[in-house]
Design a protein around this motif. Structure first.
Motif, PDB file in Angstrom:
ATOM      1  N   LYS A   1       8.191  -6.196   5.079  1.00  0.00           N
ATOM      2  CA  LYS A   1       8.520  -4.788   4.874  1.00  0.00           C
ATOM      3  C   LYS A   1       9.611  -4.336   5.851  1.00  0.00           C
ATOM      4  CE  LYS A   1       4.887  -2.402   4.247  1.00  0.00           C
ATOM      5  NZ  LYS A   1       3.631  -1.683   4.553  1.00  0.00           N
TER       6      LYS A   1
ATOM      7  N   GLN B   1       4.141   4.483   8.801  1.00  0.00           N
ATOM      8  CA  GLN B   1       3.434   5.366   7.875  1.00  0.00           C
ATOM      9  C   GLN B   1       2.867   4.582   6.694  1.00  0.00           C
ATOM     10  OE1 GLN B   1       2.671   8.489   8.330  1.00  0.00           O
ATOM     11  NE2 GLN B   1       1.656   8.706   6.346  1.00  0.00           N
ATOM     12  N   THR B   2       3.637   3.619   6.180  1.00  0.00           N
ATOM     13  CA  THR B   2       3.136   2.796   5.069  1.00  0.00           C
ATOM     14  C   THR B   2       2.004   1.890   5.540  1.00  0.00           C
ATOM     15  OG1 THR B   2       4.766   1.021   5.463  1.00  0.00           O
ATOM     16  CG2 THR B   2       5.426   2.821   3.997  1.00  0.00           C
ATOM     17  N   GLU B   3       2.074   1.443   6.804  1.00  0.00           N
ATOM     18  CA  GLU B   3       1.007   0.605   7.345  1.00  0.00           C
ATOM     19  C   GLU B   3      -0.288   1.393   7.525  1.00  0.00           C
ATOM     20  OE1 GLU B   3       0.811  -2.907   8.363  1.00  0.00           O
ATOM     21  OE2 GLU B   3       2.279  -2.689   6.774  1.00  0.00           O
TER      22      GLU B   3
ATOM     23  N   THR C   1       7.392  10.576   5.848  1.00  0.00           N
ATOM     24  CA  THR C   1       6.334  10.665   6.857  1.00  0.00           C
ATOM     25  C   THR C   1       6.008  12.139   7.132  1.00  0.00           C
ATOM     26  OG1 THR C   1       7.669  10.871   8.885  1.00  0.00           O
ATOM     27  CG2 THR C   1       7.439   8.649   7.947  1.00  0.00           C
TER      28      THR C   1
END
Length: 415
Positions: free
Chosen positions: A83, A402-404, A247
């Motif tokens: 990513k 934020q995706t994690e 975010t």
């Protein structure tokens, strides 16, 4: 204002540039000011940068190993790595394409006479080969990788070691604790050195103000204005808006929290030297997970070069137009790919972009005299493009984090 480190850095930056300019334009006829004082400032600034660079390689190695060990599992390591790498690639390509569009629209260099430039030797003459770039990631000598400052090789060794330690589970707990202690030591060292930042920044900017000749820029102000405008747009508009969209951090908050990072990178003009500040900005101010920051910041300092991409692209269009050899539509695909490879290979050190421009000038058959103009303007542009690079690192990693968090929430719900 002076109570915060960023405030003191700003005062050092501003006062150093002001006093340096005073020396050049008011006291230049006095040998002590134009000679001895400038030499002392140069020495002090060099010592400060060297002190930071001394800590970069061990900090990168230790922080990445710790970052991998702190991941929940090796599966998340693969996801995080893929990513982060993908986001960095996308960021660089978007910057290149935007700079190409601006260059085609504004045509920098048209009408500028650069025939009077002087010869300047170009230190590199070959475009990087993608296969050799990949092969070169794996070091044959670990010690040499550290001594030569090869960031990609150090990152590879850290990822490999961190992955192996993580795979040992409980058996590797002693190694994990050892690296955590080492990471704490490195962060303490960085905090100690950072207390000297206002003085180091003052010395660097004093030297710049005392030696910069304003008349050099008069014939190419338009070219420089285009680059600086794009870089500032990326720093203060594009990256903050991207963070705000993806975010919970607002654009205003992101700009405020990256202030110290911007000021420090302006003075050092080095993404590598700014690694400690970027790391602290992410973990302490933006709340990014230490594993994400420890893995992504060193990688970003090496390959996330949005600012360098913009600089190289506009500079090549400027040189080509100024010497009556404009870039044709047939050359564009090759040029874009070459700029991408050169941006990744520019490295996080001062002047990296200038060398890459020299490579392209040579490979495109453009007059070598053009390099003199690029070199004369480089120091000012390099400061701002470095800020663009490091703010890009902060923006990308804030989004990645934020995706994690979404994956972490899913893992908790599954329990």
């Amino acid at each position: 204002m002076l109570k915060s480190l960023s405030g003191r850095i700003f005062m050092g930056l501003f006062s150093g540039l002001l006093l340096g300019s005073l020396v050049q334009y008011g006291l230049g006829h006095i040998g002590f000011f134009s000679g001895t004082l400038v030499e002392v400032a140069t020495a002090a600034g060099t010592m400060f940068v060297n002190m930071i660079m001394m800590l970069v390689m061990p900090l990168v190695f230790v922080s990445i190993v710790c970052g991998v060990c702190e991941l929940q599992d090796l599966k998340s390591f693969g996801r995080l790595g893929g990513k982060t790498f993908s986001f960095y690639i996308i960021n660089t390509l978007v910057a290149i394409l935007a700079a190409v569009c601006v260059s085609l629209l504004l045509q920098p260099g048209v009408g500028v006479d650069m025939s009077g430039g002087q010869d300047v030797a170009i230190t590199a003459t070959e475009l990087p080969n993608l296969i050799s770039l990949i092969v070169g990631i794996v070091p044959s000598n670990p010690v040499d990788a550290f001594m030569s400052g090869n960031m990609l090789q150090v990152i590879f060794m850290a990822l490999l070691l961190g992955g192996v330690i993580k795979s040992l589970d409980d058996a590797g707990s002693a190694a994990v604790r050892g690296f955590q202690v080492a990471n704490g030591v490195m962060m303490k060292l960085i905090m100690t050195v950072m207390q000297l930042a206002p003085f180091g920044v003052f010395a660097l900017m004093f030297k710049l103000g005392a030696t910069l000749e304003a008349k050099v820029f008069l014939s190419v102000l338009g070219y420089m204005a285009i680059i600086l405008t794009m870089l500032l747009l990326w720093i203060f508009i594009v990256y903050p808006l991207a963070v705000a969209v993806f975010t919970p951090v607002s654009a205003k908050s992101f700009r405020a929290k990256t202030q110290e990072q911007i000021l420090f990178s302006l003075s050092t003009a080095s993404s590598n030297a700014t690694i400690p500040v970027t790391m602290r900005t992410l973990t302490e101010k933006l709340g990014v997970n230490k594993a994400v920051a420890g893995f992504g910041v060193p990688l970003g300092a090496t390959m996330n070069m949005g600012g360098v991409s913009i600089y190289i692209t506009i500079a090549i269009f400027f040189v080509a137009n100024a010497f009556g050899q404009p870039i044709s539509s047939e050359q564009l695909p090759t040029l874009i790919f070459s700029i991408f490879l050169l941006s990744v290979g520019a490295g996080g050190v001062p002047g990296g972009g200038m060398v890459m421009i020299g490579v392209l000038i040579h490979q495109l058959g453009l007059p070598v005299e053009a390099f003199a103009i690029v070199a004369a303007l480089d120091r000012i542009i390099d400061m701002v493009l470095t800020s663009c690079n490091v703010v890009g690192d902060a923006a990308v990693l804030t989004i990645v984090d934020q995706t994690e968090k979404g994956h972490q929430t899913e893992a908790v719900n599954a329990l």
